[in-house]
Structures are given as C-alpha cells and as structure tokens.
Design a protein around this motif. Structure first.
Motif, PDB file in Angstrom:
ATOM      1  N   ALA A 194       0.827  -1.201   0.000  1.00 52.24           N
ATOM      2  CA  ALA A 194       0.000   0.000   0.000  1.00 52.24           C
ATOM      3  C   ALA A 194       0.867   1.259   0.000  1.00 52.24           C
ATOM      4  O   ALA A 194       0.608   2.207  -0.749  1.00 52.24           O
ATOM      5  N   PHE A 195       1.900   1.253   0.833  1.00 53.27           N
ATOM      6  CA  PHE A 195       2.787   2.420   0.875  1.00 53.27           C
ATOM      7  C   PHE A 195       3.621   2.538  -0.403  1.00 53.27           C
ATOM      8  O   PHE A 195       3.918   3.651  -0.856  1.00 53.27           O
ATOM      9  N   GLU A 196       3.992   1.423  -0.992  1.00 50.48           N
ATOM     10  CA  GLU A 196       4.710   1.475  -2.268  1.00 50.48           C
ATOM     11  C   GLU A 196       3.850   2.136  -3.331  1.00 50.48           C
ATOM     12  O   GLU A 196       4.324   2.998  -4.089  1.00 50.48           O
ATOM     13  N   TYR A 197       2.582   1.746  -3.403  1.00 51.96           N
ATOM     14  CA  TYR A 197       1.686   2.358  -4.372  1.00 51.96           C
ATOM     15  C   TYR A 197       1.554   3.858  -4.125  1.00 51.96           C
ATOM     16  O   TYR A 197       1.494   4.655  -5.058  1.00 51.96           O
ATOM     17  N   GLN A 198       1.510   4.246  -2.851  1.00 51.72           N
ATOM     18  CA  GLN A 198       1.377   5.675  -2.575  1.00 51.72           C
ATOM     19  C   GLN A 198       2.614   6.444  -3.017  1.00 51.72           C
ATOM     20  O   GLN A 198       2.507   7.531  -3.586  1.00 51.72           O
ATOM     21  N   THR A 199       3.791   5.899  -2.745  1.00 53.85           N
ATOM     22  CA  THR A 199       5.010   6.594  -3.159  1.00 53.85           C
ATOM     23  C   THR A 199       5.091   6.708  -4.684  1.00 53.85           C
ATOM     24  O   THR A 199       5.790   7.579  -5.207  1.00 53.85           O
ATOM     25  N   GLN A 200       4.374   5.844  -5.389  1.00 54.86           N
ATOM     26  CA  GLN A 200       4.324   5.898  -6.853  1.00 54.86           C
ATOM     27  C   GLN A 200       3.159   6.749  -7.363  1.00 54.86           C
ATOM     28  O   GLN A 200       2.928   6.851  -8.562  1.00 54.86           O
ATOM     29  N   GLY A 201       2.416   7.357  -6.434  1.00 51.75           N
ATOM     30  CA  GLY A 201       1.313   8.237  -6.810  1.00 51.75           C
ATOM     31  C   GLY A 201       0.139   7.524  -7.430  1.00 51.75           C
ATOM     32  O   GLY A 201      -0.575   8.078  -8.283  1.00 51.75           O
ATOM     33  N   ARG A 202      -0.136   6.293  -6.982  1.00 51.89           N
ATOM     34  CA  ARG A 202      -1.144   5.468  -7.641  1.00 51.89           C
ATOM     35  C   ARG A 202      -2.535   5.557  -7.024  1.00 51.89           C
ATOM     36  O   ARG A 202      -3.452   4.877  -7.470  1.00 51.89           O
ATOM     37  N   GLY A 203      -2.722   6.365  -6.004  1.00 52.29           N
ATOM     38  CA  GLY A 203      -4.073   6.590  -5.512  1.00 52.29           C
ATOM     39  C   GLY A 203      -4.396   5.966  -4.174  1.00 52.29           C
ATOM     40  O   GLY A 203      -3.508   5.676  -3.373  1.00 52.29           O
ATOM     41  N   PHE A 204      -5.672   5.735  -3.952  1.00 49.96           N
ATOM     42  CA  PHE A 204      -6.203   5.333  -2.647  1.00 49.96           C
ATOM     43  C   PHE A 204      -5.982   3.849  -2.369  1.00 49.96           C
ATOM     44  O   PHE A 204      -6.344   2.990  -3.169  1.00 49.96           O
ATOM     45  N   SER A 205      -5.400   3.566  -1.201  1.00 45.77           N
ATOM     46  CA  SER A 205      -5.205   2.188  -0.769  1.00 45.77           C
ATOM     47  C   SER A 205      -5.729   2.010   0.645  1.00 45.77           C
ATOM     48  O   SER A 205      -5.606   2.908   1.484  1.00 45.77           O
ATOM     49  N   ILE A 206      -6.324   0.840   0.912  1.00 47.68           N
ATOM     50  CA  ILE A 206      -6.773   0.511   2.257  1.00 47.68           C
ATOM     51  C   ILE A 206      -6.319  -0.901   2.597  1.00 47.68           C
ATOM     52  O   ILE A 206      -6.441  -1.815   1.778  1.00 47.68           O
ATOM     53  N   VAL A 207      -5.774  -1.049   3.792  1.00 48.78           N
ATOM     54  CA  VAL A 207      -5.447  -2.364   4.328  1.00 48.78           C
ATOM     55  C   VAL A 207      -6.256  -2.536   5.604  1.00 48.78           C
ATOM     56  O   VAL A 207      -6.117  -1.757   6.550  1.00 48.78           O
TER      57      VAL A 207
END
Length: 251
Positions: A194-207
């Motif tokens: 989830a944090f990897e996706y955020q650092t790549q600017g890929r949007g909303f993630s929930i765990v």
C-alpha cells in the motif's frame, strides 16, 4: 555481538497504552517498519483517530496530526494535496472509520486520493467500553447487544474492503489478520505494498487488519487469537479485493 533484530527507528520509546493482548502494537510495528524500509520516514505524516489508537502520535516517530472523530481521510486528503511528495496515512478503528467516518472514507476512495488507510477491525467499540460497532458480527454480544447482534433490528456487519473495492478511485484493498505469525507476515506485505503504491502516486489504498480486543470480548489474550480465526475470518474473508496494478513490476 551481531544485531539480529532491533526496533524500527520509526517507533518512539514510549510506554504502551494498549490493553494486554491487544494487537494494535503489532500493527504499529508493521506500519513503522514498512515506512522505514521504503526510506519514507522523513516525509511521512500520520493521522491519529478517535478511539483506542487516539494516542498513536505517542508511538510513531514521524509527524502526526490528530483528527476529529471520523474525519481522518478528509484531513489526510488536504495534507496529500498540499504536500504531494509526502507519505500520508490514516490509522483508524472500526467505529472511527466505518461509523461516523463512513462518508469521508468512501468519498476519499471515490476521488482516488493518494493516501493509505490503515483500518483496524476488532468488531467492537474498544475505548468507550465495548458497545456494538458497524463491524460487530451477527449474534456477537456487546454492552449494547447483550443478547447478540440482531441483524433484523441492527442490520448486517459492514464489509469495508468489499465496499471500497467497488469504487473506481480505489487502487488497492486487502484484508489481513494479525493473530498468528504467518498472518502477521502477510499483513506486513500488504501494508508495504500500500505504501509502495502511494510513493508511486497510484491513488487510494486501504489495508484492513482483523485485530483482537480481549478486554471487551471478555476473553484472555490467547483465547482472543483463536476467536479471530474461528469467528472473524468466516465473517470477514481474508484476501485482496482490488489491486489495479497486480502483476506489474514496481516502478
């Protein structure tokens, strides 16, 4: 002597305020380690909820902001837009996220805000004394459902990951658990992704993490771990409910 294991620098030295057997501490550890391993500690900002984790700012060694009850995704939205290069995450329980904060959560997902939501689901209101929560299982006894949750009058439990996975703006939604070592390892992978996706600017993630509440469940810490396996997982199946970039090589 060779160091085999050490506390993440993303965690402060602070007395633990959670009840014995509560797995908030494990989840804090996984979040802290994931941020540190991605080299994002210096640009991380967390949002504390109202609930058992209201004192999360005492434990994470990064900038933290306290949100009003349920408003963490709205606050995180503002920070992510003002500081697009930062790693923004909310840390919320089921009452904060799935009751008073339902609207903020759904609309942040719909907009595809570039934030990570860490959702701790223990199927009960912990801090306020053990009342029925939106995630309380059918038949589960609580302070406000002493004869068990009646779905006719109280409705069915809310499955947050399944609901958010239907939103176009959601990039990643996964449910994990932290009641055993193998599950804790899987939870760490989900949080880090989830944090990897955020650092790549890929949007909303929930765990979503199935967690324990021995105090309000009226169980011992060991019994509560078994309760997660026997009662929570059948109601809240584990797995990935959405991953827009599954199978891609990380950029």
């Amino acid at each position: 002597m060779k160091v085999i294991y050490e506390k993440s620098p993303m965690l402060k030295d602070a007395p633990l305020s959670y009840c014995p057997g509560c797995t908030h501490g494990i989840i804090h550890k996984l979040v802290a380690e994931s941020i540190h391993e991605l080299g994002a500690g210096g640009r991380a900002i967390g949002v504390s909820p109202v609930g058992c984790a209201v004192l999360a700012y005492n434990f994470f060694n990064c900038d933290m902001v306290q949100a009003p009850h349920g408003r963490a995704p709205a606050l995180a939205t503002g920070m992510a837009r003002v500081h697009p290069g930062h790693v923004i995450f909310t840390y919320q329980g089921d009452g904060d996220l799935a009751a008073i904060g339902t609207a903020e959560t759904i609309h942040a997902a719909c907009r595809g805000e570039n934030i990570v939501v860490i959702f701790v689901n223990n199927a009960i209101y912990g801090m306020t004394g053990g009342q029925m929560a939106p995630t309380t299982i059918a038949g589960q006894t609580t302070q406000t459902s002493p004869y068990g949750r009646d779905v006719v009058s109280a409705g069915h439990p809310v499955r947050v990951c399944e609901m958010l996975a239907t939103q176009e703006g959601t990039t990643y939604a996964e449910r994990v658990a932290v009641h055993s070592v193998p599950h804790i390892r899987k939870a760490k992978k989900a949080i880090k992704k989830a944090f990897e996706y955020q650092t790549q600017g890929r949007g909303f993630s929930i765990v979503e993490l199935l967690s324990t509440c021995p105090t309000n469940w009226g169980l011992s810490p060991v019994e509560s771990l078994a309760w997660v396996e026997e009662n929570m997982i059948p109601q809240y199946p584990l797995g990935v409910f959405k991953d827009k970039y599954a199978g891609e090589v990380a950029r």
